[in-house]
Design a protein around this motif. Structure first.
Motif, PDB file in Angstrom:
ATOM      1  N   LYS A 604       0.751  -1.281  -0.035  1.00  0.00           N
ATOM      2  CA  LYS A 604       0.049   0.034  -0.068  1.00  0.00           C
ATOM      3  C   LYS A 604       0.897   1.336  -0.054  1.00  0.00           C
ATOM      4  N   THR A 605       2.077   1.179  -0.221  1.00  0.00           N
ATOM      5  CA  THR A 605       3.041   2.221  -0.165  1.00  0.00           C
ATOM      6  C   THR A 605       3.979   2.202  -1.148  1.00  0.00           C
ATOM      7  N   THR A 606       4.847   3.302  -1.554  1.00  0.00           N
ATOM      8  CA  THR A 606       5.780   3.298  -2.483  1.00  0.00           C
ATOM      9  C   THR A 606       6.990   2.431  -1.993  1.00  0.00           C
ATOM     10  N   LEU A 607       7.606   1.849  -2.830  1.00  0.00           N
ATOM     11  CA  LEU A 607       8.956   0.966  -2.356  1.00  0.00           C
ATOM     12  C   LEU A 607      10.172   1.578  -3.061  1.00  0.00           C
ATOM     13  N   TYR A 608      10.856   2.228  -2.318  1.00  0.00           N
ATOM     14  CA  TYR A 608      12.017   3.113  -2.699  1.00  0.00           C
ATOM     15  C   TYR A 608      13.346   2.525  -2.990  1.00  0.00           C
ATOM     16  N   ASP A 609      13.702   1.458  -2.282  1.00  0.00           N
ATOM     17  CA  ASP A 609      14.941   0.662  -2.124  1.00  0.00           C
ATOM     18  C   ASP A 609      14.846  -0.817  -1.810  1.00  0.00           C
ATOM     19  N   MET A 610      15.802  -1.509  -1.979  1.00  0.00           N
ATOM     20  CA  MET A 610      15.714  -3.008  -1.539  1.00  0.00           C
ATOM     21  C   MET A 610      17.138  -3.323  -1.561  1.00  0.00           C
ATOM     22  N   ASP A 611      17.352  -4.290  -0.642  1.00  0.00           N
ATOM     23  CA  ASP A 611      18.602  -5.010  -0.598  1.00  0.00           C
ATOM     24  C   ASP A 611      18.631  -6.591  -0.201  1.00  0.00           C
ATOM     25  N   GLU A 613      20.169  -9.821   1.686  1.00  0.00           N
ATOM     26  CA  GLU A 613      21.215 -10.124   2.579  1.00  0.00           C
ATOM     27  C   GLU A 613      22.189 -11.304   2.110  1.00  0.00           C
ATOM     28  N   PRO A 614      23.225 -11.532   2.776  1.00  0.00           N
ATOM     29  CA  PRO A 614      24.233 -12.490   1.924  1.00  0.00           C
ATOM     30  C   PRO A 614      23.751 -13.716   1.820  1.00  0.00           C
ATOM     31  N   SER A 615      22.936 -14.342   2.637  1.00  0.00           N
ATOM     32  CA  SER A 615      22.526 -15.909   2.162  1.00  0.00           C
ATOM     33  C   SER A 615      21.429 -16.028   1.053  1.00  0.00           C
ATOM     34  N   CYS A 616      21.052 -14.817   0.613  1.00  0.00           N
ATOM     35  CA  CYS A 616      20.165 -14.781  -0.517  1.00  0.00           C
ATOM     36  C   CYS A 616      18.632 -15.226  -0.389  1.00  0.00           C
ATOM     37  N   LYS A 617      18.329 -15.309   1.026  1.00  0.00           N
ATOM     38  CA  LYS A 617      17.156 -16.012   1.345  1.00  0.00           C
ATOM     39  C   LYS A 617      16.020 -14.794   1.740  1.00  0.00           C
ATOM     40  N   TYR A 618      16.469 -13.757   1.986  1.00  0.00           N
ATOM     41  CA  TYR A 618      15.580 -12.667   2.288  1.00  0.00           C
ATOM     42  C   TYR A 618      15.957 -11.351   1.820  1.00  0.00           C
ATOM     43  N   ALA A 619      14.912 -10.627   1.346  1.00  0.00           N
ATOM     44  CA  ALA A 619      15.147  -9.077   0.883  1.00  0.00           C
ATOM     45  C   ALA A 619      14.611  -8.054   1.877  1.00  0.00           C
ATOM     46  N   ALA A 620      15.216  -7.002   2.167  1.00  0.00           N
ATOM     47  CA  ALA A 620      14.892  -5.985   2.906  1.00  0.00           C
ATOM     48  C   ALA A 620      14.268  -4.873   2.174  1.00  0.00           C
ATOM     49  N   VAL A 621      13.270  -4.353   2.255  1.00  0.00           N
ATOM     50  CA  VAL A 621      12.675  -3.277   1.239  1.00  0.00           C
ATOM     51  C   VAL A 621      12.146  -2.039   1.978  1.00  0.00           C
ATOM     52  N   GLY A 622      12.724  -0.828   1.785  1.00  0.00           N
ATOM     53  CA  GLY A 622      12.668   0.440   2.349  1.00  0.00           C
ATOM     54  C   GLY A 622      11.388   0.987   1.714  1.00  0.00           C
ATOM     55  N   CYS A 623      10.401   1.591   2.395  1.00  0.00           N
ATOM     56  CA  CYS A 623       9.174   1.828   1.929  1.00  0.00           C
ATOM     57  C   CYS A 623       8.688   3.452   2.414  1.00  0.00           C
ATOM     58  N   GLN A 624       8.003   3.789   1.669  1.00  0.00           N
ATOM     59  CA  GLN A 624       7.572   5.403   1.875  1.00  0.00           C
ATOM     60  C   GLN A 624       6.769   5.660   3.528  1.00  0.00           C
ATOM     61  N   ASP A 625       6.474   4.862   4.102  1.00  0.00           N
ATOM     62  CA  ASP A 625       5.746   4.775   5.214  1.00  0.00           C
ATOM     63  C   ASP A 625       6.847   4.573   6.553  1.00  0.00           C
TER      64      ASP A 625
END
Length: 750
Positions: A604-611, A613-625
């Protein structure tokens, strides 16, 4: 541990501030003489870098820093005559004049009366008073009894003021600006008493005669035998002298198109002029003495300078940056100069006929949009390489540790100065730290884009038109290939370029998109693929084959708005302003590799960036909220979310995991940087100091530093607490022992 002003409320736990310290600043935001000062006793040179005051020891190339706790941009500064205190002015809502104790780097006074911004500040020679002049719309001149936090005199000024200088006996001071030179007199009989309201400040205009329509950029009261004279410099290139009766007595033509800065001692007058010139005159009769050497010319290839003569040779077609600020150390006889390409030189002027260079540094002249930290091959004996880019055309490639201390161009007075430019030859430069600019890649021959143009028509953060660095073309994003051989860059016109990092030659140039390229990403070596993904504001993702001359493999057009991030992690993940995340799996086909959508998640919010983590299991997304959302890459499900900012303003613009996946760093549009525990979401550190949005953050591979870049043109190197470094290294050891075990498991992300 700076003392907090009475109206300050910490937005985060005090313990967070002690985890990270500012170690090095690569940048300068002084655009006039009010932003450069020198302690006449210690030789320290002070200049602003965003919300930070940098105290530079030119001889040792060491820095100390004063962080403005108000998080407002530093616009002006000045040392007290004894060098014990530093006064700063700032911009923004309800700006303050602050006094800092230099040895302790702590605030000792906060003087708040201006409304819009402070253009210049100065101590009186007896250290009793501070004068501050506001921006043009502020229209106020204040004289402070700063130890009593009281205004003793004030008055309005209708002109734009860019400079102020006290007389040697502290009886008056002079302001200069647009068609403005005014003498302000202090009534000592009244100023001794602290009155409930400030008395009117008596001011008399200088008698300008036929020069009344000039812009007087800088002013300096005479010293010694010329203590009753006042010297001014005009934008049209005139050095003027006023006699004790405020009358314009004489002037000389500097023979330059623009003159911006002035510095006066008992024996010398230095005038900062256009095209890299600094001219020296005698205060006694305004007689011309000499012109100092120019700095590097614009567009200089630093790596090609192998002899001092290469730097100082005058080329007829070369253009040089304008000198915008000068300050003089009368003890060491060193002259510090700031140029409008954001370079700093310290010249040894003890013998004006044999001027030498003590120190130099070249910084970004506009917004820094991206950075990369990468290992290079072991044969080069180099641990890491930082690549930085900014909106005006060049790319700057720095050597390992260069994020700690770049000082380009070379030190021509050093017997081994060549190794400042060729730091790969470690065996012949073991005594020299690898902290210098290695190479600048210029994308075209437009040297006008290499200098700050706003400073030529305004002071500090004042803008008179809508033109900012945002309107310029230039590089928007970069990415280094996993093997460290190629550097890909995308500009604001959709052009993709690839450079060979060994030769710095351009090997590819493709019009990849119709709009600016917002993200570049190489596939990871463990996937067995050598691909480059380019994502743009035009809503398209191009997959290119890095092994076959970056030929097009596939174009993806699922997104309906700008694509803000693309990452390879076994699968390929992309997110954008359409609030969508697409997970795609690679498939082998007769035509090659093809990515097919496996999951599609809409938030429900704009997604500005993503990275990832080293194991390639999870992605962290930075959001507008201001939230960080953790997604399981294999099934596309959200496993956890937590606040990614300690404040209630702005949006998360960047997220970056450390090399171990233990922590995630975020930058918010409120200009703060935070570090969170990746699994628990607990904030472990928060930093501030940039005056514009933070456009990029990266952990170094040794887990000791976090580097941030910003729209204020500065690069900050933050040293992490040993506890954080040890925690990350322990996690890395675990990953090496059990490579199949991710640093965070599903149970901890529920």
């Amino acid at each position: 541990n700076l003392p907090k002003p009475s109206n300050y409320t910490a937005p985060f736990p005090e313990s967070c501030l002690k985890v990270v310290t500012l170690e090095r600043v690569l940048g300068i935001t002084a655009s006039g003489n009010s932003g450069l000062a020198c302690d006449p006793h210690s030789g320290l040179v002070a200049y602003p870098a965003g919300c930070v005051v940098v105290l530079l020891n030119p001889k040792k190339n060491r820095q100390h820093h004063i962080l403005n706790t108000s998080r407002k941009t530093i616009t002006a500064l000045s040392f007290s005559p004894d060098g014990k205190y530093l006064v700063t002015g700032e911009s923004g809502h309800l700006p303050a004049v602050r006094v800092w104790e230099v040895c302790e780097f702590r605030q000792v006074a906060e003087l708040q009366e201006h409304k819009y911004g402070v253009s210049c500040v100065a101590f009186s020679p007896n250290s009793k008073y501070i004068v501050s002049v506001g921006y043009q719309h502020d229209m106020m001149v204040h004289v402070w009894a700063w130890k009593k936090n009281t205004i003793i005199a004030a008055n309005k000024v209708s002109s734009k003021v860019t400079a102020v200088s006290f007389s040697e006996d502290s009886s008056y001071f002079v302001t200069a600006g647009n068609r403005h030179v005014k003498f302000w007199y202090l009534d000592h009989s009244k100023s001794i008493k602290v009155l409930p309201t400030p008395v009117p400040l008596l001011g008399r205009s200088g008698l300008l005669g036929e020069l009344r329509n000039n812009f007087f950029w800088d002013v300096a009261c005479g010293r010694g035998s010329k203590a009753e004279s006042t010297f001014c410099i005009t934008s049209s290139g005139l050095l003027c002298e006023f006699n004790p009766k405020r009358m314009l007595d004489k002037w000389v033509d500097l023979r330059t198109s623009v003159a911006r800065s002035l510095c006066v001692s008992e024996e010398l007058i230095f005038c900062g002029c256009a095209n890299g010139m600094v001219r020296a005159f005698s205060p006694a009769d305004l007689g011309f003495i000499c012109t100092l050497p120019r700095p590097h010319h614009l567009g200089t290839d630093v790596s090609s300078i192998t002899q001092a003569s290469h730097l100082f040779s005058n080329k007829m077609s070369a253009h040089y940056p304008d000198s915008v600020a000068v300050t003089y150390d009368p003890v060491s006889h060193w002259l510090s100069c700031v140029y409008n390409d954001h370079s700093l030189y310290v010249w040894d002027v003890r013998d004006l006929h044999r001027v030498g260079k003590v120190h130099s540094a070249l910084y970004h002249a506009a917004c820094v949009w991206d950075l990369q930290v990468k290992y290079t091959d072991p044969p080069l004996h180099v641990k890491s390489c930082i690549v930085l880019r900014y909106t005006v055309k060049p790319l700057a490639v720095l050597a390992p540790g260069s994020h700690l201390s770049p000082s380009p161009p070379l030190d021509s007075s050093h017997p081994s100065f060549i190794h400042y430019l060729q730091p790969f030859f470690l065996h012949s430069a073991t005594s020299l730290p690898l902290k210098d600019l290695l190479k600048v890649i210029y994308m075209d021959g437009n040297t006008a884009a290499l200098v700050e143009t706003e400073g030529s028509v305004s002071v500090s953060t004042e803008k008179i038109d809508g033109q900012t660095a945002e309107t310029r073309t230039g590089i928007r994003t970069i990415c280094v290939s996993p093997d460290g051989k190629h550097l890909a860059s995308g500009d604001r016109n959709g052009m993709l370029r690839v450079h060979d990092l060994s030769s710095m030659a351009e090997i590819q140039k493709v019009e990849a998109h119709d709009s600016e390229i917002l993200c570049l990403e190489y596939s990871k070596p463990e996937t067995g693929l050598k691909l480059l993904a380019t994502a743009s504001r035009d809503r398209l993702i191009h997959i290119l084959d890095a092994e076959k001359d970056y030929g097009l493999v596939q174009t993806l057009d699922e997104h309906s708005s700008s694509i803000t991030a693309v990452r390879f992690a076994g699968e390929m993940i992309s997110c954008g302003a359409d609030k969508s995340i697409y997970f795609r799996t690679a498939h082998r086909t007769d035509g090659g590799t093809e990515f097919r959508r496996s999951h599609h998640v809409v938030r429900k919010t704009t997604l500005y960036d993503m990275d990832v983590e080293p194991s390639c299991k999870y992605a962290a997304v930075g959001c507008q909220d201001r939230c960080i959302r953790i997604f399981n890459i294999s099934n596309g499900k959200q496993k956890k979310f937590y606040k990614g900012s300690q404040t209630e303003d702005g949006s998360l613009l960047k997220v970056q995991t450390d090399p171990s996946g233990q922590y995630v760093a975020t930058s918010c549009s409120d200009k703060n940087i935070s570090i969170f525990d990746f699994r628990s979401g607990v904030c472990v550190a928060t930093m501030f100091g940039h005056s514009e949005i933070v456009t990029g953050i990266k952990f170094t591979n040794d887990c000791k530093h976090l580097i941030s870049v910003s729209g204020d043109s500065c690069i900050f190197v933050w040293r992490l607490a040993p506890e954080l470094t040890m925690s990350m290294r322990e996690r890395l050891s675990q990953l090496r022992r059990t490579p199949l075990t991710p640093p965070c498991n599903i149970s901890t992300l529920r």
